[in-house]
Enzyme design. Sequence first.
Site, PDB file in Angstrom:
ATOM      1  N   ARG A 194       0.896  -1.230   0.019  1.00 37.23           N
ATOM      2  CA  ARG A 194       0.170   0.073  -0.192  1.00 37.23           C
ATOM      3  C   ARG A 194       0.949   1.218   0.034  1.00 37.23           C
ATOM      4  O   ARG A 194       0.577   2.332   0.271  1.00 37.23           O
ATOM      5  CB  ARG A 194      -0.984   0.147   1.406  1.00 37.23           C
ATOM      6  CG  ARG A 194      -2.072  -1.159   1.281  1.00 37.23           C
ATOM      7  CD  ARG A 194      -3.157  -0.786   2.007  1.00 37.23           C
ATOM      8  NE  ARG A 194      -4.159  -1.890   1.984  1.00 37.23           N
ATOM      9  CZ  ARG A 194      -3.862  -3.011   2.968  1.00 37.23           C
ATOM     10  NH1 ARG A 194      -3.319  -2.821   3.875  1.00 37.23           N
ATOM     11  NH2 ARG A 194      -4.951  -3.993   2.616  1.00 37.23           N
TER      12      ARG A 194
ATOM     13  N   LYS B 103       1.788  11.271 -11.043  1.00 38.82           N
ATOM     14  CA  LYS B 103       0.920  10.364 -11.973  1.00 38.82           C
ATOM     15  C   LYS B 103       1.814   9.138 -12.095  1.00 38.82           C
ATOM     16  O   LYS B 103       2.652   9.195 -12.638  1.00 38.82           O
ATOM     17  CB  LYS B 103       0.426  11.017 -13.295  1.00 38.82           C
ATOM     18  CG  LYS B 103      -0.785  11.997 -13.335  1.00 38.82           C
ATOM     19  CD  LYS B 103      -1.102  12.293 -14.592  1.00 38.82           C
ATOM     20  CE  LYS B 103      -2.218  13.370 -14.469  1.00 38.82           C
ATOM     21  NZ  LYS B 103      -2.649  13.925 -15.768  1.00 38.82           N
TER      22      LYS B 103
ATOM     23  N   GLU C  38       6.796  18.534 -25.164  1.00 39.90           N
ATOM     24  CA  GLU C  38       6.407  19.024 -23.888  1.00 39.90           C
ATOM     25  C   GLU C  38       6.559  20.231 -23.443  1.00 39.90           C
ATOM     26  O   GLU C  38       6.122  20.971 -22.939  1.00 39.90           O
ATOM     27  CB  GLU C  38       6.539  17.705 -22.826  1.00 39.90           C
ATOM     28  CG  GLU C  38       6.018  16.312 -23.022  1.00 39.90           C
ATOM     29  CD  GLU C  38       4.436  16.439 -22.643  1.00 39.90           C
ATOM     30  OE1 GLU C  38       3.863  17.443 -22.001  1.00 39.90           O
ATOM     31  OE2 GLU C  38       3.748  15.309 -22.768  1.00 39.90           O
TER      32      GLU C  38
ATOM     33  N   LYS D 116       4.836  23.317 -13.879  1.00 40.73           N
ATOM     34  CA  LYS D 116       3.939  21.958 -13.402  1.00 40.73           C
ATOM     35  C   LYS D 116       3.775  22.272 -11.930  1.00 40.73           C
ATOM     36  O   LYS D 116       2.598  21.926 -11.511  1.00 40.73           O
ATOM     37  CB  LYS D 116       4.707  20.884 -13.938  1.00 40.73           C
ATOM     38  CG  LYS D 116       4.057  19.698 -13.564  1.00 40.73           C
ATOM     39  CD  LYS D 116       4.012  18.403 -14.569  1.00 40.73           C
ATOM     40  CE  LYS D 116       3.121  17.291 -14.137  1.00 40.73           C
ATOM     41  NZ  LYS D 116       3.306  16.196 -14.835  1.00 40.73           N
TER      42      LYS D 116
ATOM     43  N   GLU E 145      -6.403  16.624 -10.407  1.00 41.59           N
ATOM     44  CA  GLU E 145      -6.887  16.793 -11.779  1.00 41.59           C
ATOM     45  C   GLU E 145      -8.289  16.901 -11.542  1.00 41.59           C
ATOM     46  O   GLU E 145      -9.166  16.104 -12.658  1.00 41.59           O
ATOM     47  CB  GLU E 145      -6.212  15.745 -12.575  1.00 41.59           C
ATOM     48  CG  GLU E 145      -6.532  16.284 -13.964  1.00 41.59           C
ATOM     49  CD  GLU E 145      -6.011  15.178 -14.880  1.00 41.59           C
ATOM     50  OE1 GLU E 145      -4.538  15.340 -15.349  1.00 41.59           O
ATOM     51  OE2 GLU E 145      -6.547  14.721 -15.796  1.00 41.59           O
TER      52      GLU E 145
ATOM     53  N   ARG F 261      -5.384  21.372 -13.595  1.00 42.02           N
ATOM     54  CA  ARG F 261      -4.279  20.504 -13.752  1.00 42.02           C
ATOM     55  C   ARG F 261      -4.492  20.081 -15.396  1.00 42.02           C
ATOM     56  O   ARG F 261      -3.782  19.372 -15.937  1.00 42.02           O
ATOM     57  CB  ARG F 261      -4.210  19.109 -12.972  1.00 42.02           C
ATOM     58  CG  ARG F 261      -3.130  18.429 -13.334  1.00 42.02           C
ATOM     59  CD  ARG F 261      -2.599  17.415 -12.241  1.00 42.02           C
ATOM     60  NE  ARG F 261      -1.557  16.458 -12.698  1.00 42.02           N
ATOM     61  CZ  ARG F 261      -0.765  15.918 -11.978  1.00 42.02           C
ATOM     62  NH1 ARG F 261      -1.031  15.921 -10.479  1.00 42.02           N
ATOM     63  NH2 ARG F 261       0.288  15.175 -12.215  1.00 42.02           N
TER      64      ARG F 261
ATOM     65  N   ASN G 162      -2.976  18.506 -20.099  1.00 35.41           N
ATOM     66  CA  ASN G 162      -3.386  17.650 -21.071  1.00 35.41           C
ATOM     67  C   ASN G 162      -3.407  18.251 -22.366  1.00 35.41           C
ATOM     68  O   ASN G 162      -4.010  17.692 -23.263  1.00 35.41           O
ATOM     69  CB  ASN G 162      -4.443  17.102 -20.775  1.00 35.41           C
ATOM     70  CG  ASN G 162      -4.343  16.076 -19.466  1.00 35.41           C
ATOM     71  OD1 ASN G 162      -3.209  15.829 -19.265  1.00 35.41           O
ATOM     72  ND2 ASN G 162      -5.340  16.139 -18.500  1.00 35.41           N
TER      73      ASN G 162
ATOM     74  N   HIS H  52      -3.210  16.199 -25.540  1.00 35.80           N
ATOM     75  CA  HIS H  52      -2.975  14.891 -25.247  1.00 35.80           C
ATOM     76  C   HIS H  52      -3.940  13.944 -25.531  1.00 35.80           C
ATOM     77  O   HIS H  52      -3.974  12.771 -25.824  1.00 35.80           O
ATOM     78  CB  HIS H  52      -2.758  14.933 -23.703  1.00 35.80           C
ATOM     79  CG  HIS H  52      -1.281  15.173 -23.160  1.00 35.80           C
ATOM     80  ND1 HIS H  52      -0.754  16.129 -23.594  1.00 35.80           N
ATOM     81  CD2 HIS H  52      -0.410  14.507 -22.616  1.00 35.80           C
ATOM     82  CE1 HIS H  52       0.604  16.395 -23.011  1.00 35.80           C
ATOM     83  NE2 HIS H  52       0.764  15.292 -22.520  1.00 35.80           N
TER      84      HIS H  52
ATOM     85  N   HIS I 284      -2.980  10.908 -27.018  1.00 37.81           N
ATOM     86  CA  HIS I 284      -3.163   9.557 -26.858  1.00 37.81           C
ATOM     87  C   HIS I 284      -3.621   8.561 -27.896  1.00 37.81           C
ATOM     88  O   HIS I 284      -3.362   7.494 -27.937  1.00 37.81           O
ATOM     89  CB  HIS I 284      -3.787   9.492 -25.695  1.00 37.81           C
ATOM     90  CG  HIS I 284      -3.107   9.944 -24.323  1.00 37.81           C
ATOM     91  ND1 HIS I 284      -3.587  10.046 -23.058  1.00 37.81           N
ATOM     92  CD2 HIS I 284      -1.668  10.163 -24.285  1.00 37.81           C
ATOM     93  CE1 HIS I 284      -2.795  10.396 -22.263  1.00 37.81           C
ATOM     94  NE2 HIS I 284      -1.554  10.709 -22.982  1.00 37.81           N
TER      95      HIS I 284
ATOM     96  N   HIS J   7       5.296   9.173 -27.372  1.00 42.24           N
ATOM     97  CA  HIS J   7       4.302  10.244 -26.721  1.00 42.24           C
ATOM     98  C   HIS J   7       4.539  11.683 -27.181  1.00 42.24           C
ATOM     99  O   HIS J   7       3.429  12.420 -27.603  1.00 42.24           O
ATOM    100  CB  HIS J   7       4.482  10.210 -25.464  1.00 42.24           C
ATOM    101  CG  HIS J   7       3.794  10.964 -24.576  1.00 42.24           C
ATOM    102  ND1 HIS J   7       2.156  10.730 -24.399  1.00 42.24           N
ATOM    103  CD2 HIS J   7       4.015  12.071 -23.603  1.00 42.24           C
ATOM    104  CE1 HIS J   7       1.814  11.715 -23.545  1.00 42.24           C
ATOM    105  NE2 HIS J   7       2.698  12.622 -23.031  1.00 42.24           N
TER     106      HIS J   7
END
Length: 353
Positions: free
Chosen positions: A120, A142, A184, A219, A229, A233, A237, A240, A244, A256
């Site tokens: 955990r 993330k 990016e 960031k 998010e 946030r 993206n 993205h 994606h 990417h």
Amino acid sequence: MKNITVKTSKTYNITIGTNILDTAGSHIRQKIDGQTAAIITDDIVSGLYEKRLSDNLVKNGYRVIRYVFPNGESSKTAETFFSILNFLAEEKLSRSDVVVALGGGVVGDLAGFTAACYMRGIKFVQIPTTLLSMVDSSVGGKTGINLACGKNLAGAFYQPDAVICDVSLLSTLTDEVFKDGCAEVIKYGVIADKALFESLKNPIRNNLTDIIARCIEIKRDVVMEDEYETGIRKLLNFGHTVGHAIELLSEYKTFHGHAVAAGMAIVTRATVRMGICKTDCLDELLKMLKSYDLPVNTKYDAESLTNACLSDKKRGGDSITMIFPVEIGKCILKQIPVNEIKTIIQSGLEVQA
Ligand code: GLY
């Protein structure tokens, strides 16, 4: 050397410098008491940098174990994830031990998700080795893996205990992988900082430390305001959702950053046609992307892209949050009904003569 502090559910430092890999072990030892450090890396980075890291971890009193998997997005699977978890269990790591991700975005995402889930949650340090992972994926927590239906569909927000950015590690990147990170960097200019965008007219390689630090600051500010998010946030993206989709359709053969570059261009073209931004914003973006030899369109059609977009996790019920530039340095979020996505993508694919 620069230090940037991120205050989220966990407070941690990002250290940016040159040749700091050789002192990473003592840096980690100052924060983490454990006995064992598990280096997670890929088979390219391992040959380049693992020994330097391992030697310094041993020098600072850690028992070092290592898990190496094949380089590339195709390793970011449930199979690799469970294999790393079993490896940590067989090596009897405890919660006070540390997982050290040494590599690019795939390594950081996989190692981070493993660190989040093993017992955990155990200690976790990111040592990014690509421009993309330095400016984006190693910061903000993330983590995750891809599923057959889409990218990063299983994962967790799990902040690292430290991020160590050794800019000198970028010297071994291929041009393709370096350019991937440039996409990016350009994204940060468009969403938040016109001065940063302007500065990219000089080659990014000429001013790496300052540019990486500026992207991380942007960031950091966004993530501190919206760690999970739910709002702002989502600006990160930009490009993205379509990006994606391109990655998924190419079976992850398109990198990417290259997919995000095409995604930013397609969305901005559509944004001009929606009357949200002016043509000069699009022209500046296209010029910048082309100057870094990044793509500004895709071979996939609107139908396939739309279907792939609908499996993206940015979908919420019957709408998707899309990010539209208003001008360079400023973007807005807009909820787009699912049945309008195809028209928007189609208008972004069409290049006017
Ligand atoms: N890569 C986007 C984010 O971390 O939110």
